[in-house]
Enzyme design. Structure first.
Site, PDB file in Angstrom:
ATOM      1  N   LYS A  80       0.866  -1.046  -0.025  1.00  0.00           N
ATOM      2  CA  LYS A  80      -0.172   0.098  -0.162  1.00  0.00           C
ATOM      3  C   LYS A  80       0.816   1.230  -0.185  1.00  0.00           C
ATOM      4  O   LYS A  80       2.070   1.255   0.690  1.00  0.00           O
ATOM      5  CB  LYS A  80      -0.866  -0.107   1.315  1.00  0.00           C
ATOM      6  CG  LYS A  80      -2.193   0.974   1.492  1.00  0.00           C
ATOM      7  CD  LYS A  80      -2.731   0.855   2.681  1.00  0.00           C
ATOM      8  CE  LYS A  80      -3.966   1.862   2.780  1.00  0.00           C
ATOM      9  NZ  LYS A  80      -4.929   1.771   3.708  1.00  0.00           N
ATOM     10  N   SER A 155      -9.413   1.542   3.133  1.00  0.00           N
ATOM     11  CA  SER A 155      -8.468   2.321   2.018  1.00  0.00           C
ATOM     12  C   SER A 155      -7.580   1.668   1.392  1.00  0.00           C
ATOM     13  O   SER A 155      -6.995   1.929   0.472  1.00  0.00           O
ATOM     14  CB  SER A 155      -7.711   3.529   2.912  1.00  0.00           C
ATOM     15  OG  SER A 155      -6.911   3.134   4.095  1.00  0.00           O
ATOM     16  N   SER A 179      -9.793  -0.925   7.149  1.00  0.00           N
ATOM     17  CA  SER A 179      -9.094  -0.427   5.930  1.00  0.00           C
ATOM     18  C   SER A 179      -8.440  -1.685   5.229  1.00  0.00           C
ATOM     19  O   SER A 179      -8.209  -1.616   3.833  1.00  0.00           O
ATOM     20  CB  SER A 179      -8.348   0.700   5.899  1.00  0.00           C
ATOM     21  OG  SER A 179      -9.056   1.724   6.066  1.00  0.00           O
TER      22      SER A 179
END
Length: 442
Positions: A80, A155, A179
């Protein structure tokens, strides 16, 4: 070789150990698939070709000499875009951080590299990690594997998409309010939210330090166990002999079942039936204090997030997606005493939760009460955006507020996850429960 793209990370590792898979060929297989994929630039912010090839070559030499560093030595993993990577932009999905290039890897990436994993590159995410939807009109919105017109969850949106679209064997994301687990659930993956403080946040762009955690998105519970060991440089949980026989689970009744949509509700009850059939005892449970804790979310999350980011945001507010900007700015409405009082009340709620759940192996709930929302409608219908974002995050936030570790598993219904929650720092026990539940569900 195409089969390699759909294998679990653990199976790829076993293939490398057995001499059946060459790490360099595996890396090239993934790079070719990524570079040819029509959604490549919606999933990856960058693909680190040179690093991939160098790390794969080193993994090949270790495999040939019998000196592999871990079961996932030589296995390609995505990261990420909030985990620092040396010499590569780490921008946390935000124009505010454009051109931010760290000098060294974050600790979790350094740990994973030291135990042999291959870093494929960085994946897209919600802006500054402050949304559960995965919608990001500033950089890119990754696709959802089940519904082309829907958002993928956030996210850690690109993290989930990289695995679901067979462009990474596993992925690393973060979970502050859900997330990791929301995008894992909406893309039919396993997602592990680790206990706050278990994995280092050094070299990770923060959102709310009180709740930020790092965790993997994977194809199996075994992969999640292996990834946890990789991220902290430890030993994986022993999942052998995991069973649901004699397990006692609380089925959470309040908060998480409110306003639940039809498909997630049916999927959850179907999963409960499968667990019961496999020998688990299921007990309905309400924890009234949880309702109080959920009401504290606004002050706890927005105050800390705005406190960390105020100066950066207010220097260039026009560079942000308005919905994310507004969410940060909500933190202006609370005072220091408001925040301190909320923290104190949260600790009391956690004590009540611990007492209510002490007699159970884990607590069960639907991972999300909704299916992935429509991407275009989120952009043009503000009320829809607010409602769906809050609902997306509601159930998973229980684990963050209560300080738990938590796992989401795919059910037999697309984009519907089963969430399993356990006490803090009990990841190994949680993963054993998860392995047994995974077998019952599949």
């Amino acid at each position: 070789m195409q089969d390699w793209l759909t294998m679990t990370a653990s199976d790829l590792g076993r293939g490398i150990a057995a001499g059946e898979i060459d790490p360099v060929a595996l890396a090239e297989c993934y790079l070719e698939a990524i570079d040819a994929h029509p959604h490549r630039d919606r999933i990856y912010t960058c693909v680190t070709h040179d690093r991939v090839r160098a790390e794969a070559e080193a993994a090949r030499r270790r495999a040939q000499s019998g000196q592999r560093l871990s079961q996932l030595d030589g296995v390609p993993i995505s990261w990420k875009d909030l985990v620092d990577s040396a010499g590569v932009a780490t921008e946390s999905g935000s124009a505010l951080l454009k051109g931010r290039v760290p000098d060294q890897d974050g600790v979790v990436l350094a740990n994973a590299t030291a135990t042999g994993s291959v870093c494929l590159g960085k994946t897209h995410m919600s802006e500054l990690a402050f949304s559960g939807l995965g919608l990001n009109p500033i950089t890119a919105t990754p696709p959802c594997v089940n519904v082309e017109a829907a958002v993928p969850g956030g996210s850690s949106s690109g993290a989930a998409a990289s695995v679901a679209f067979n462009l990474a064997a596993s992925a690393v994301g973060s979970d502050t309010g859900g997330s990791v687990r929301i995008p894992a659930a909406w893309n039919d993956l396993v997602g592990l939210k680790t206990t706050s403080g278990r994995l280092s946040l050094e070299g990770v762009v923060p959102l709310c330090l009180k709740f930020d955690t790092i965790g993997p998105l994977t194809r199996s519970v075994e992969d999640a166990a292996q990834m946890l060991a990789l991220l902290e440089g430890g030993r994986p949980a022993d999942l052998r002999g995991a069973t649901l026989q004699g397990r006692r689970f609380a089925v959470l009744q309040n908060v998480v079942m409110d306003d639940i949509r039809d498909a997630p509700s049916k999927a959850f009850h179907g999963a409960l039936q499968a667990l019961s059939k496999a020998g688990a005892q299921l007990v309905p449970l309400e924890v009234p204090e949880l309702t109080d804790a959920m009401a504290l979310s606004g002050v706890l999350y927005t105050t800390e997030a705005y406190g960390l980011w105020r100066d950066v945001i207010e220097a260039r507010p026009d560079a942000m997606f308005p919905e994310i900007l507004e969410r940060f700015r909500q933190g202006k409405s609370f005072s220091g005493p408001d925040y301190v009082a909320a923290c104190a009340r949260l600790e009391a709620c956690r004590a009540a939760w611990d007492a209510a759940t002490a007699g159970f192996d884990a607590v069960l709930a639907p991972t999300a009460p909704i299916l992935p929302p429509d991407r275009e409608r989120l952009l043009c219908d503000r009320d829809y955006y607010i409602t769906e974002n809050l609902l997306a995050l509601r159930n998973t936030r229980v684990g963050n507020l209560m300080g738990l570790c938590s796992l989401t598993l795919p059910t037999r219904t697309p984009s519907c996850g089963l969430m399993i929650m356990a006490p803090p720092n009990q990841e190994e026990a949680l993963l054993r429960v998860g392995a047994a539940a995974e077998a019952a569900l599949t």
